[in-house]
Design an enzyme around this catalytic site. Structure first.
Site, PDB file in Angstrom:
ATOM      1  N   ARG A  15       1.304 -18.955   3.053  1.00  0.00           N
ATOM      2  CA  ARG A  15       0.742 -17.541   3.039  1.00  0.00           C
ATOM      3  C   ARG A  15       1.588 -16.376   2.604  1.00  0.00           C
ATOM      4  NH1 ARG A  15       1.729 -12.521   4.483  1.00  0.00           N
ATOM      5  NH2 ARG A  15       2.924 -13.505   6.391  1.00  0.00           N
ATOM      6  N   ASP A  16       2.567 -15.972   3.303  1.00  0.00           N
ATOM      7  CA  ASP A  16       3.389 -15.266   2.802  1.00  0.00           C
ATOM      8  C   ASP A  16       4.022 -15.428   1.152  1.00  0.00           C
ATOM      9  OD1 ASP A  16       4.872 -12.741   2.635  1.00  0.00           O
ATOM     10  OD2 ASP A  16       5.777 -12.990   4.474  1.00  0.00           O
ATOM     11  N   CYS A 242       5.551  -9.585  -0.575  1.00  0.00           N
ATOM     12  CA  CYS A 242       4.227  -8.688  -0.128  1.00  0.00           C
ATOM     13  C   CYS A 242       3.805  -8.016  -1.363  1.00  0.00           C
ATOM     14  CB  CYS A 242       4.355  -7.924   0.997  1.00  0.00           C
ATOM     15  SG  CYS A 242       2.868  -7.027   1.433  1.00  0.00           S
ATOM     16  N   ASN A 251      10.472 -14.526   1.999  1.00  0.00           N
ATOM     17  CA  ASN A 251      11.272 -14.626   3.367  1.00  0.00           C
ATOM     18  C   ASN A 251      12.606 -15.404   3.228  1.00  0.00           C
ATOM     19  OD1 ASN A 251       8.212 -14.925   3.888  1.00  0.00           O
ATOM     20  ND2 ASN A 251       9.033 -14.112   5.796  1.00  0.00           N
TER      21      ASN A 251
HETATM   22  P1  HMG Z   1     -10.898  -1.778   2.939  1.00  0.00           P
HETATM   23  O1  HMG Z   1     -11.258  -1.449   1.656  1.00  0.00           O
HETATM   24  O2  HMG Z   1     -10.321  -0.665   3.838  1.00  0.00           O
HETATM   25  O3  HMG Z   1     -11.922  -2.472   3.792  1.00  0.00           O
HETATM   26  O4  HMG Z   1      -9.614  -2.944   3.066  1.00  0.00           O
HETATM   27  P2  HMG Z   1     -13.292  -2.106   3.939  1.00  0.00           P
HETATM   28  O5  HMG Z   1     -13.999  -2.506   5.460  1.00  0.00           O
HETATM   29  O6  HMG Z   1     -13.748  -0.643   3.697  1.00  0.00           O
HETATM   30  O7  HMG Z   1     -14.181  -3.048   3.037  1.00  0.00           O
HETATM   31  C1  HMG Z   1     -13.963  -2.771   1.667  1.00  0.00           C
HETATM   32  C2  HMG Z   1     -14.736  -4.095   0.856  1.00  0.00           C
HETATM   33  O8  HMG Z   1     -13.750  -5.167   1.427  1.00  0.00           O
HETATM   34  C3  HMG Z   1     -15.928  -4.463   1.339  1.00  0.00           C
HETATM   35  O9  HMG Z   1     -16.429  -5.256   0.250  1.00  0.00           O
HETATM   36  C4  HMG Z   1     -15.763  -5.520   2.560  1.00  0.00           C
HETATM   37  O10 HMG Z   1     -16.719  -6.526   2.756  1.00  0.00           O
HETATM   38  C5  HMG Z   1     -14.407  -6.184   2.039  1.00  0.00           C
HETATM   39  P3  HMG Z   1     -17.268  -4.681  -0.904  1.00  0.00           P
HETATM   40  O11 HMG Z   1     -18.583  -4.071  -0.186  1.00  0.00           O
HETATM   41  O12 HMG Z   1     -16.615  -3.743  -1.685  1.00  0.00           O
HETATM   42  O13 HMG Z   1     -17.779  -5.954  -1.753  1.00  0.00           O
HETATM   43  N1  HMG Z   1     -13.611  -6.804   2.912  1.00  0.00           N
HETATM   44  C6  HMG Z   1     -13.426  -8.069   3.091  1.00  0.00           C
HETATM   45  N2  HMG Z   1     -13.462  -9.360   2.386  1.00  0.00           N
HETATM   46  C7  HMG Z   1     -12.961 -10.295   3.012  1.00  0.00           C
HETATM   47  N3  HMG Z   1     -12.099 -10.425   4.172  1.00  0.00           N
HETATM   48  C8  HMG Z   1     -12.033  -9.389   4.603  1.00  0.00           C
HETATM   49  C9  HMG Z   1     -12.491  -8.148   4.462  1.00  0.00           C
HETATM   50  N4  HMG Z   1     -12.498  -6.958   4.762  1.00  0.00           N
HETATM   51  C10 HMG Z   1     -13.293  -6.135   4.208  1.00  0.00           C
HETATM   52  N5  HMG Z   1     -11.321  -9.405   5.932  1.00  0.00           N
HETATM   53  C11 HMG Z   1      -8.327  -4.477   4.219  1.00  0.00           C
HETATM   54  C12 HMG Z   1      -9.207  -3.157   4.221  1.00  0.00           C
HETATM   55  C13 HMG Z   1      -7.741  -4.981   5.371  1.00  0.00           C
HETATM   56  C14 HMG Z   1      -9.531  -5.703   4.186  1.00  0.00           C
HETATM   57  C15 HMG Z   1      -7.571  -4.620   2.921  1.00  0.00           C
HETATM   58  O14 HMG Z   1      -6.862  -3.294   2.838  1.00  0.00           O
HETATM   59  C16 HMG Z   1      -6.867  -5.918   2.741  1.00  0.00           C
HETATM   60  O15 HMG Z   1      -7.331  -6.920   2.630  1.00  0.00           O
HETATM   61  N6  HMG Z   1      -5.652  -5.741   2.570  1.00  0.00           N
HETATM   62  C17 HMG Z   1      -4.790  -6.822   2.137  1.00  0.00           C
HETATM   63  C18 HMG Z   1      -3.521  -6.873   3.152  1.00  0.00           C
HETATM   64  C19 HMG Z   1      -2.624  -8.067   2.939  1.00  0.00           C
HETATM   65  O16 HMG Z   1      -3.147  -9.120   2.817  1.00  0.00           O
HETATM   66  N7  HMG Z   1      -1.210  -7.678   2.744  1.00  0.00           N
HETATM   67  C20 HMG Z   1      -0.460  -8.855   2.582  1.00  0.00           C
HETATM   68  C21 HMG Z   1      -0.306  -9.712   4.002  1.00  0.00           C
HETATM   69  S1  HMG Z   1       0.597  -8.658   5.094  1.00  0.00           S
HETATM   70  C22 HMG Z   1       2.211  -9.080   4.753  1.00  0.00           C
HETATM   71  O17 HMG Z   1       2.470  -9.682   3.915  1.00  0.00           O
HETATM   72  C23 HMG Z   1       3.238  -8.669   5.749  1.00  0.00           C
HETATM   73  C24 HMG Z   1       3.815  -9.742   6.664  1.00  0.00           C
HETATM   74  O18 HMG Z   1       4.339 -10.876   5.902  1.00  0.00           O
HETATM   75  C25 HMG Z   1       4.912  -9.239   7.591  1.00  0.00           C
HETATM   76  C26 HMG Z   1       5.773  -8.387   6.772  1.00  0.00           C
HETATM   77  O19 HMG Z   1       6.551  -9.015   5.796  1.00  0.00           O
HETATM   78  O20 HMG Z   1       6.074  -7.158   6.781  1.00  0.00           O
HETATM   79  C27 HMG Z   1       2.594 -10.009   7.600  1.00  0.00           C
HETATM   80 MG    MG Z   2       6.329 -11.152   5.210  1.00  0.00          MG
END
Ligand code: HMG
Ligand code: MG
Length: 304
Positions: A15-16, A242, A251
Site C-alpha cells: 500500500r504505502d 505519500c 518507510n
Molecule cells: P473528496 O473529493 O473530498 O470526496 O475526496 P467526495 O466525497 O467529495 O467525493 C468526490 C469523488 O470521489 C466522488 O466521485 C466520490 O464518489 C469519489 P465523482 O462523483 O467525482 O465521480 N469518492 C471515492 N471513490 C472511491 N473510493 C472512495 C471515495 N470517496 C469519494 N473512498 C477522499 C476525499 C478522501 C476520497 C480523497 O481525498 C482521497 O481519496 N484521498 C486520498 C488519500 C490517500 O490515499 N493518501 C495516501 C494514503 S495516506 C498516507 O500515505 C499516510 C500514511 O502512510 C501515514 C503517514 O505516512 O503519514 C497512512
Molecule cells: Mg506512510
C-alpha cells in the site's frame, strides 16, 4: 531498560510502498509481493486502499487485489485496508478486510491536502466508518500523519498528536499509529510525539510508522522500541512515499528493522533471507534501487 521480547511488523509495502509509483503496477505483481511477504513470515500487511482512484490511481485496483487475496487467503495473516470514508468502507466490506485504517493528521494543512477536509471534519467522517467496522467485527486502526513535521506547516507540536489521538480513540480506534510522514523526525522529537499519545491509549496499541527521508527512521524505531513500543509499519526494500507529501521517501525498510531487532535478541517471526528475496523481486520489477542497506549487504555477501 526493558525491551519487548517480540515486535510485530506490519509490512505496508503493497500500500504505502506502491501508492506513489508513477508506472502502473499490475495486480498480479502486487499479489506476488503480498505472497512473498507472507512466505517470509509477515503476518500483518496493508494490502491496498479504498480511496478515490482519481486521487491515488495506483490503488485503483483495490477490488482486484482483494479478490486475488481471497482466492488464496491465509487465516493467520491480518489483511488491512485504508478506508477514509463510508464510500471506501462500503466498497471494502465485501472483500472481508481483517482491519480497516482511518488516517488522520496532526497538521491541518496536510489533512486538507491528503483527504480534502479539516482534522475535525475528518473525525466526523471516520466516526461512522469506525462504528460500521465494529458492527462487522473488523478491527479499527487509526494512523496520524505528520506527528513531528509537515511539508506545509513545518514543525508540529506534540500536543496536536495527543489531541488527534484522543479524538480517534473516542470514536472507536483500537490502535494508533504515530507517523512521521516526511521522515524529518529525530529520536527525541519522535519520543515526544509518542508520549503525547500515552494518556489516551495503552502503549501495546501504539505503533511507529517512520518514513526514512532523512535517514533517521531506524534511530527513531530504536528509540520507540526502548520506550516499549512493540509494533512498527515498515516497507520491504524501503518502497514508497505519500503522493501528498512531495519529496518524502519510503518507510524504513522492513529488512533493516528486522536485522536490527534480531541483532538485539528481539523476535519478529520473519525469515530475513526470504524477506530480502521479496524486496529484490519487487525492486527489479520497479527497476528501482533497493532501499534496504541490509538487503544490499546480504546480496553482496551472497554474490561473493
Ligand atoms: P473528496 O473529493 O473530498 O470526496 O475526496 P467526495 O466525497 O467529495 O467525493 C468526490 C469523488 O470521489 C466522488 O466521485 C466520490 O464518489 C469519489 P465523482 O462523483 O467525482 O465521480 N469518492 C471515492 N471513490 C472511491 N473510493 C472512495 C471515495 N470517496 C469519494 N473512498 C477522499 C476525499 C478522501 C476520497 C480523497 O481525498 C482521497 O481519496 N484521498 C486520498 C488519500 C490517500 O490515499 N493518501 C495516501 C494514503 S495516506 C498516507 O500515505 C499516510 C500514511 O502512510 C501515514 C503517514 O505516512 O503519514 C497512512
Ligand atoms: Mg506512510
Amino acid at each position: 531498560m526493558s525491551l519487548p521480547s517480540q515486535v510485530k511488523i506490519i509490512d505496508v509495502g503493497p500500500r504505502d510502498g506502491l501508492q506513489n509509483e508513477k508506472q502502473p503496477v499490475p495486480t498480479d505483481v502486487k499479489l506476488r509481493l503480498i505472497s512473498d511477504l507472507i512466505e517470509a513470515g509477515i503476518r500483518k500487511l496493508e494490502a491496498t486502499s479504498f480511496v478515490s482512484p482519481k486521487w491515488v490511481p495506483q490503488m485503483g485496483d483495490n477490488a482486484e487485489v482483494m479478490t486475488g487475496i481471497n482466492e488464496n487467503r491465509h487465516a493467520d495473516v491480518t489483511y488491512s485496508v485504508l478506508t477514509p470514508n463510508m464510500r471506501g468502507f462500503d466498497n471494502a466490506i465485501a472483500y472481508r478486510p481483517d482491519e480497516i485504517v482511518i488516517f488522520g493528521s496532526a497538521s491541518e494543512a496536510f489533512s486538507q491536502k491528503n483527504i480534502n477536509c479539516s482534522i475535525d471534519e475528518s473525525i466526523e467522517r471516520f466516526a461512522p466508518v469506525a462504528e460500521s467496522a465494529k458492527t462487522h467485527g473488523i478491527k479499527v486502526r487509526g494512523v496520524i500523519s505528520c506527528t513531528v513535521g509537515c511539508p506545509y506547516e513545518g514543525d508540529i507540536h506534540p500536543d496536536k498528536v495527543g489531541y488527534v489521538t484522543k479524538k480517534l480513540v473516542d470514536i472507536g480506534a483500537e490502535h494508533i499509529g504515530i507517523a512521521d510522514t516526511i521522515g524529518v523526525g529525530t529520536p527525541i522529537k519522535v519520543q515526544k510525539a509518542l508520549e503525547s499519545a500515552f494518556p489516551y491509549i495503552d502503549i501495546g496499541e501504539i505503533s511507529g510508522h517512520f518514513h526514512d527521508t532523512y535517514g533517521q527512521a531506524l534511530a527513531n524505531t530504536l528509540r520507540a522500541v526502548q520506550m516499549g513500543v512493540s509494533q512498527f509499519d515498515t516497507s520491504v526494500a524501503g518502497l514508497g512515499g505519500c503522493p501528498y507529501a512531495k519529496g518524502a521517501t519510503g518507510n524504513v525498510a522492513t529488512e533493516d528493522v528486522v536485522y536490527m531487532l534480531h541483532g538485539m535478541g528481539i523476535d519478529t517471526g520473519i525469515d530475513l533471507d526470504k524477506l530480502v528475496d521479496a524486496g529484490v523481486r519487487i525492486s527489479e520489477f520497479l527497476q528501482r534501487d533497493n532501499g534496504s542497506r541490509v538487503a544490499k549487504a546480504i546480496l553482496s555477501k551472497r554474490n561473493r
